[in-house]
Every structure is written in structure tokens, then in C-alpha cells.
Design a protein around this motif. Structure first.
Motif, PDB file in Angstrom:
ATOM      1  N   ASP A   1       3.301   1.069  -5.371  1.00  0.00           N
ATOM      2  CA  ASP A   1       4.933   0.372  -5.248  1.00  0.00           C
ATOM      3  C   ASP A   1       4.622  -0.927  -5.599  1.00  0.00           C
ATOM      4  O   ASP A   1       5.624  -1.747  -4.971  1.00  0.00           O
ATOM      5  CB  ASP A   1       5.516   0.755  -4.106  1.00  0.00           C
ATOM      6  N   ASN A   2       3.451  -1.556  -5.973  1.00  0.00           N
ATOM      7  CA  ASN A   2       3.268  -2.836  -6.270  1.00  0.00           C
ATOM      8  C   ASN A   2       3.604  -3.789  -5.078  1.00  0.00           C
ATOM      9  O   ASN A   2       4.051  -4.910  -5.386  1.00  0.00           O
ATOM     10  CB  ASN A   2       4.153  -3.268  -7.488  1.00  0.00           C
ATOM     11  N   ILE A   3       3.121  -3.402  -3.955  1.00  0.00           N
ATOM     12  CA  ILE A   3       3.114  -4.454  -2.880  1.00  0.00           C
ATOM     13  C   ILE A   3       2.116  -5.420  -2.804  1.00  0.00           C
ATOM     14  O   ILE A   3       0.933  -5.319  -3.394  1.00  0.00           O
ATOM     15  CB  ILE A   3       2.719  -3.616  -1.405  1.00  0.00           C
ATOM     16  N   LEU A   4       2.629  -6.630  -2.954  1.00  0.00           N
ATOM     17  CA  LEU A   4       1.982  -7.907  -3.459  1.00  0.00           C
ATOM     18  C   LEU A   4       1.462  -8.092  -4.588  1.00  0.00           C
ATOM     19  O   LEU A   4       0.707  -9.007  -4.927  1.00  0.00           O
ATOM     20  CB  LEU A   4       0.688  -7.863  -2.272  1.00  0.00           C
ATOM     21  N   ASN A   5       1.644  -7.002  -5.460  1.00  0.00           N
ATOM     22  CA  ASN A   5       1.054  -7.059  -6.760  1.00  0.00           C
ATOM     23  C   ASN A   5      -0.425  -6.994  -6.743  1.00  0.00           C
ATOM     24  O   ASN A   5      -1.137  -7.271  -7.736  1.00  0.00           O
ATOM     25  CB  ASN A   5       1.633  -8.191  -7.693  1.00  0.00           C
ATOM     26  N   ALA A   6      -1.035  -6.466  -5.860  1.00  0.00           N
ATOM     27  CA  ALA A   6      -2.237  -6.419  -5.724  1.00  0.00           C
ATOM     28  C   ALA A   6      -2.879  -5.081  -6.101  1.00  0.00           C
ATOM     29  O   ALA A   6      -2.076  -4.080  -5.757  1.00  0.00           O
ATOM     30  CB  ALA A   6      -3.002  -6.485  -4.118  1.00  0.00           C
ATOM     31  N   LYS A   7      -4.007  -4.937  -6.945  1.00  0.00           N
ATOM     32  CA  LYS A   7      -4.528  -3.694  -7.318  1.00  0.00           C
ATOM     33  C   LYS A   7      -5.285  -2.975  -6.049  1.00  0.00           C
ATOM     34  O   LYS A   7      -5.596  -3.429  -5.010  1.00  0.00           O
ATOM     35  CB  LYS A   7      -5.534  -3.903  -8.198  1.00  0.00           C
ATOM     36  N   LYS A   8      -5.756  -1.516  -6.484  1.00  0.00           N
ATOM     37  CA  LYS A   8      -6.145  -1.055  -5.293  1.00  0.00           C
ATOM     38  C   LYS A   8      -7.511  -1.714  -4.875  1.00  0.00           C
ATOM     39  O   LYS A   8      -7.938  -1.421  -3.825  1.00  0.00           O
ATOM     40  CB  LYS A   8      -6.464   0.555  -5.612  1.00  0.00           C
ATOM     41  N   ASP A   9      -8.427  -2.306  -5.941  1.00  0.00           N
ATOM     42  CA  ASP A   9      -9.789  -2.804  -5.431  1.00  0.00           C
ATOM     43  C   ASP A   9      -9.489  -3.795  -4.441  1.00  0.00           C
ATOM     44  O   ASP A   9     -10.534  -4.024  -3.798  1.00  0.00           O
ATOM     45  CB  ASP A   9     -10.310  -3.637  -7.028  1.00  0.00           C
ATOM     46  N   ALA A  10      -8.333  -4.377  -4.216  1.00  0.00           N
ATOM     47  CA  ALA A  10      -8.322  -5.540  -3.222  1.00  0.00           C
ATOM     48  C   ALA A  10      -8.190  -4.987  -1.639  1.00  0.00           C
ATOM     49  O   ALA A  10      -8.938  -5.433  -0.917  1.00  0.00           O
ATOM     50  CB  ALA A  10      -6.878  -6.285  -3.430  1.00  0.00           C
ATOM     51  N   TYR A  11      -7.707  -3.702  -1.647  1.00  0.00           N
ATOM     52  CA  TYR A  11      -7.466  -3.123  -0.259  1.00  0.00           C
ATOM     53  C   TYR A  11      -9.073  -2.537  -0.361  1.00  0.00           C
ATOM     54  O   TYR A  11      -9.500  -2.633   0.979  1.00  0.00           O
ATOM     55  CB  TYR A  11      -6.621  -2.123  -0.381  1.00  0.00           C
ATOM     56  N   TYR A  12      -9.730  -1.631  -1.400  1.00  0.00           N
ATOM     57  CA  TYR A  12     -11.005  -1.255  -0.979  1.00  0.00           C
ATOM     58  C   TYR A  12     -12.123  -2.117  -0.561  1.00  0.00           C
ATOM     59  O   TYR A  12     -12.980  -1.987   0.104  1.00  0.00           O
ATOM     60  CB  TYR A  12     -11.384  -0.227  -2.213  1.00  0.00           C
TER      61      TYR A  12
ATOM     62  N   TYR B   1      -6.022 -12.465  -1.678  1.00  0.00           N
ATOM     63  CA  TYR B   1      -4.925 -12.418  -0.496  1.00  0.00           C
ATOM     64  C   TYR B   1      -5.562 -12.765   0.758  1.00  0.00           C
ATOM     65  O   TYR B   1      -6.818 -11.930   0.985  1.00  0.00           O
ATOM     66  CB  TYR B   1      -4.125 -11.001  -0.660  1.00  0.00           C
ATOM     67  N   ALA B   2      -5.089 -13.222   1.861  1.00  0.00           N
ATOM     68  CA  ALA B   2      -5.725 -13.499   3.110  1.00  0.00           C
ATOM     69  C   ALA B   2      -5.975 -12.041   3.625  1.00  0.00           C
ATOM     70  O   ALA B   2      -5.140 -11.063   3.528  1.00  0.00           O
ATOM     71  CB  ALA B   2      -4.591 -14.426   3.992  1.00  0.00           C
ATOM     72  N   THR B   3      -7.028 -12.060   4.615  1.00  0.00           N
ATOM     73  CA  THR B   3      -7.135 -10.828   5.412  1.00  0.00           C
ATOM     74  C   THR B   3      -6.202 -10.354   6.322  1.00  0.00           C
ATOM     75  O   THR B   3      -6.054  -9.266   6.698  1.00  0.00           O
ATOM     76  CB  THR B   3      -8.505 -11.055   6.075  1.00  0.00           C
ATOM     77  N   THR B   4      -5.642 -11.590   6.914  1.00  0.00           N
ATOM     78  CA  THR B   4      -4.514 -11.219   7.872  1.00  0.00           C
ATOM     79  C   THR B   4      -3.156 -10.279   6.982  1.00  0.00           C
ATOM     80  O   THR B   4      -2.735  -9.499   7.619  1.00  0.00           O
ATOM     81  CB  THR B   4      -3.811 -12.547   8.264  1.00  0.00           C
ATOM     82  N   THR B   5      -2.848 -10.821   5.911  1.00  0.00           N
ATOM     83  CA  THR B   5      -2.114 -10.019   5.076  1.00  0.00           C
ATOM     84  C   THR B   5      -2.234  -8.631   4.769  1.00  0.00           C
ATOM     85  O   THR B   5      -1.449  -7.735   4.858  1.00  0.00           O
ATOM     86  CB  THR B   5      -1.671 -10.642   3.679  1.00  0.00           C
ATOM     87  N   LEU B   6      -3.476  -8.421   4.329  1.00  0.00           N
ATOM     88  CA  LEU B   6      -4.062  -7.082   3.990  1.00  0.00           C
ATOM     89  C   LEU B   6      -4.207  -6.190   5.199  1.00  0.00           C
ATOM     90  O   LEU B   6      -3.579  -5.097   5.278  1.00  0.00           O
ATOM     91  CB  LEU B   6      -5.433  -7.176   3.469  1.00  0.00           C
ATOM     92  N   LEU B   7      -4.519  -6.707   6.262  1.00  0.00           N
ATOM     93  CA  LEU B   7      -4.612  -5.932   7.698  1.00  0.00           C
ATOM     94  C   LEU B   7      -3.165  -5.629   8.056  1.00  0.00           C
ATOM     95  O   LEU B   7      -2.959  -4.197   8.516  1.00  0.00           O
ATOM     96  CB  LEU B   7      -5.370  -6.701   8.506  1.00  0.00           C
ATOM     97  N   TYR B   8      -2.263  -6.621   7.993  1.00  0.00           N
ATOM     98  CA  TYR B   8      -0.976  -6.319   8.500  1.00  0.00           C
ATOM     99  C   TYR B   8      -0.201  -5.185   7.289  1.00  0.00           C
ATOM    100  O   TYR B   8       0.479  -4.184   8.139  1.00  0.00           O
ATOM    101  CB  TYR B   8      -0.076  -7.505   7.928  1.00  0.00           C
ATOM    102  N   LEU B   9      -0.704  -4.950   6.201  1.00  0.00           N
ATOM    103  CA  LEU B   9      -0.069  -3.955   5.435  1.00  0.00           C
ATOM    104  C   LEU B   9      -0.701  -2.941   5.604  1.00  0.00           C
ATOM    105  O   LEU B   9      -0.001  -1.574   5.604  1.00  0.00           O
ATOM    106  CB  LEU B   9      -0.109  -4.241   3.799  1.00  0.00           C
TER     107      LEU B   9
ATOM    108  N   THR C   1      -2.184   4.826  -0.903  1.00  0.00           N
ATOM    109  CA  THR C   1      -2.030   4.772  -2.382  1.00  0.00           C
ATOM    110  C   THR C   1      -0.556   3.836  -2.491  1.00  0.00           C
ATOM    111  O   THR C   1      -0.468   3.327  -3.688  1.00  0.00           O
ATOM    112  CB  THR C   1      -1.943   5.857  -3.230  1.00  0.00           C
ATOM    113  N   PHE C   2       0.208   4.071  -1.549  1.00  0.00           N
ATOM    114  CA  PHE C   2       1.335   3.487  -1.607  1.00  0.00           C
ATOM    115  C   PHE C   2       1.525   2.045  -1.843  1.00  0.00           C
ATOM    116  O   PHE C   2       2.340   1.487  -2.491  1.00  0.00           O
ATOM    117  CB  PHE C   2       2.279   3.773  -0.330  1.00  0.00           C
ATOM    118  N   LEU C   3       0.410   1.264  -1.516  1.00  0.00           N
ATOM    119  CA  LEU C   3       0.413  -0.224  -1.222  1.00  0.00           C
ATOM    120  C   LEU C   3       0.267  -0.804  -2.698  1.00  0.00           C
ATOM    121  O   LEU C   3       0.684  -1.758  -3.261  1.00  0.00           O
ATOM    122  CB  LEU C   3      -0.812  -0.707  -0.542  1.00  0.00           C
ATOM    123  N   TRP C   4      -0.532   0.007  -3.646  1.00  0.00           N
ATOM    124  CA  TRP C   4      -0.664  -0.330  -5.101  1.00  0.00           C
ATOM    125  C   TRP C   4       0.235   0.452  -6.102  1.00  0.00           C
ATOM    126  O   TRP C   4       0.687  -0.234  -7.003  1.00  0.00           O
ATOM    127  CB  TRP C   4      -2.165  -0.403  -5.631  1.00  0.00           C
TER     128      TRP C   4
END
Length: 321
Positions: free
Chosen positions: A75-86, A50-58, A70-73
Motif C-alpha cells: 500500500d506504499n506506506i512511506l513509499n518504502a520498499k520491503k527491503d527497508a523493513y527486512y 527512515y528513522a527506526t522509530t518510524t519503522l517500529l511504529y508502523l 506485506t501491507f506496508l509496501w
């Protein structure tokens, strides 16, 4: 509708008051400020995923909708797992300081229409409390509000105030020698993360001056640097003047001696022998005050403002250079 507000928590009130769409307004701010370009110029980019702009936006959206990370994964936002954010938050090669400065300068340019005399840099520190003793570089610091040791990170912060709005522009995390966990993760010495971690072991006064230098090099216009009595040393005042800013600070009632009319005095002696008998009522305030000029070894001539409750007590002494 013309909407040209800086991206901050005040945006939430504006959105509610004007019945605007939160998602569209943050998206408009991203486009106006060209966040994607600022991220790329600060080496905050990914080769895949996922683009850094998208992750920063969320991530920026979370405080507005009052949700935890924890809400981001969950509630399956983007279907991205927590590792993507960390991975995004912990990447040592991302230059977040450069990004914050570029973002701050862009916002300041959009809304900075006040005279130079109203523009000030504000230096201060605070403790970010933590409970996990295993966190890297977490340490114990003396908290002057509770008068006891507190576990956490001490954050030395520099902000810019233009008389109307406040913009945080720099921060350094400081660690003490009292660390419950002395393990340090291996890191590329060329990375931004490694350089930031090195700052954590430096003296607070050293990193404070470094931050003020960076602000000046980024052409942050300000008349003064404002700080409390902890940083009010002749050397720091002199360094700020040498960089190109004036100084306004509160002083400690300690044994530092100031040269006045051929003699050296402490602040207490200056009050007792010089200032007290010269105080005048301050218009509009229930206080009396007097400003006298003294000399310090490095900073040279300094104006001291003594403020009293009109009795024997000195409320505060402020220096202006």
C-alpha cells in the motif's frame, strides 16, 4: 483525559471502548515511554533512510489494524520498499533484548503498585511452528500437546506478573540437532545477533537460569519464579534460590528421592505412606490437600503440597521454597 495504559493488545479494546484514535494513542505511548531514546540506547539506530522509530511504529501498528507485513509496501506506506523493513528486522547489531528490558522496566515503573508477595517471574517454553525447512536453525521438537515431532523454533520465555498484568521480558530461541537445514549465515562475532544465535545451541536449563539472572540484575522485584515440572530439578531450584528468588513449581512423579523424618521417599511413596492419610479438605475447592516439609540435597528444606480429588488419585504435587 488521563490515559496511562501499557502498550499491548489490550490497548485495542480500550481504544474501541473509549472511541479514541488508534494512531494518536500509540503515538502518545511512544512519547510517554520515550521509545526513540530507548532505541538509541539499545544501539537500534540507522545512519540513513527512515528513522527506526518510524519503522517500529508502523510494525507495531499492524496487529491493531489486522494487517500482514506485506501491507506496508503493497500500500506504499512511506513509499518504502520491503527491503527497508527486512533490513530493520534482520540487523544483527540491534540489541533487541536490551530494548525490551528497558521498555518493560519503564512500563512496570508506571503501573507497578502491588505488594512484593504478588510479584512473580514465570518461566515456560512453547513451540513456534514453521513450515519452511530452509529457515536458519529451524528444527524438529517433540510437542507434548500433540505427542509428535513439530517443525519450528522452541522459545524459552520469561515473563513478569505483578498480580494484575503480565509483561514478557526475555526469550531465547532453542534449536535441536534435528535440523533440515544446517547452513548458518556468516555473522560478526561481536554482534548481538551472533550472541543470541549461540544461545540457541545451549541447553534449555542453562538459558533459563541465565534469563533469571538477567532479570535479577535488572532489579526485577519478584517473590518467586514459577515454572512447570519440566524445569523442576533440584539444581534449577537451588540456582534460583542462589540468585535471590523463591520457587514455586509442579513436580514430576519420578524416582527423585526426598528426605523426610529420617528416610528417603519418592513422591509416590510420600503420598502412599505419609501424605495421603493426612489430607484435609481445601476450603472453597472440591479437593483435599496437605503440605509437608522435606529436604533436597542442594535446595535443602522444601515444602511439598499434595492435592488430591479425595479418592486415590493425586491431582498434582507442587513444591515451594
Amino acid at each position: 483525559m488521563s490515559y496511562n495504559k501499557p502498550l499491548s493488545l489490550s490497548l485495542q479494546k480500550e481504544i474501541e471502548k473509549s472511541n479514541l484514535s488508534l494512531d494518536s494513542e500509540i503515538n502518545r505511548a511512544f512519547k510517554t515511554l520515550k521509545i526513540g531514546s530507548l532505541l538509541n540506547r539499545s544501539n537500534i539506530m540507522k545512519q540513513k533512510g527512515y528513522a527506526t522509530t518510524t519503522l517500529l511504529y508502523l510494525l507495531l501498528l499492524l496487529p491493531f489494524i489486522m494487517k500482514r507485513l506485506t501491507f506496508l509496501w503493497m500500500d506504499n506506506i512511506l513509499n518504502a520498499k520491503k527491503d527497508a523493513y527486512y533490513r530493520f528486522l534482520n540487523n544483527e547489531h540491534f540489541n533487541w533484548r536490551a530494548f525490551i528490558y528497558r521498555l518493560a522496566m519503564k512500563i512496570i515503573t508506571l503501573c507497578d503498585d502491588v505488594p512484593l508477595k504478588d510479584k512473580t517471574l514465570i518461566l515456560d517454553d512453547t513451540i513456534s511452528k514453521k513450515t519452511d525447512k530452509n529457515m536458519e536453525l529451524v528444527s524438529y521438537h517433540f510437542d507434548h500437546t500433540t505427542h509428535r515431532g513439530t517443525l519450528g523454533y522452541q522459545c524459552v520465555q520469561l515473563g513478569y506478573h505483578n498480580g494484575k498484568q503480565f509483561f514478557p521480558i526475555d526469550v531465547v530461541f532453542h534449536t535441536s540437532k534435528k535440523r533440515p537445514n544446517t547452513t548458518i549465515k556468516s555473522m560478526d562475532k561481536r554482534s548481538s545477533g551472533y550472541k543470541r544465535r549461540k544461545e540457541a545451541f545451549q541447553k534449555k536449563t542453562t538459558v533459563a537460569i541465565d534469563m533469571i539472572k538477567r532479570a535479577y540484575n535488572h532489579v526485577i522485584d519478584a517473590s518467586f519464579v514459577l515454572f512447570d515440572s519440566w524445569y523442576a530439578h533440584d539444581t534449577i531450584i537451588y540456582d534460583c534460590l542462589k540468585i535471590g528468588y523463591g520457587v514455586i513449581c509442579r513436580l514430576k512423579l519420578n524416582e527423585v528421592r526426598y528426605y523426610y523424618n529420617g528416610s528417603y521417599y519418592t513422591l509416590k511413596q510420600l503420598w502412599q505412606h505419609v501424605a495421603r492419610k493426612k489430607t484435609r479438605n481445601i476450603c472453597g475447592f472440591p479437593y483435599r490437600g496437605i503440605c509437608i516439609k522435606v529436604t533436597l540435597p542442594k535446595s535443602k528444606e522444601v515444602s511439598l503440597l499434595f492435592v488430591s480429588d479425595g479418592k486415590k488419585k493425586v491431582e498434582k504435587v507442587t513444591a515451594k521454597v
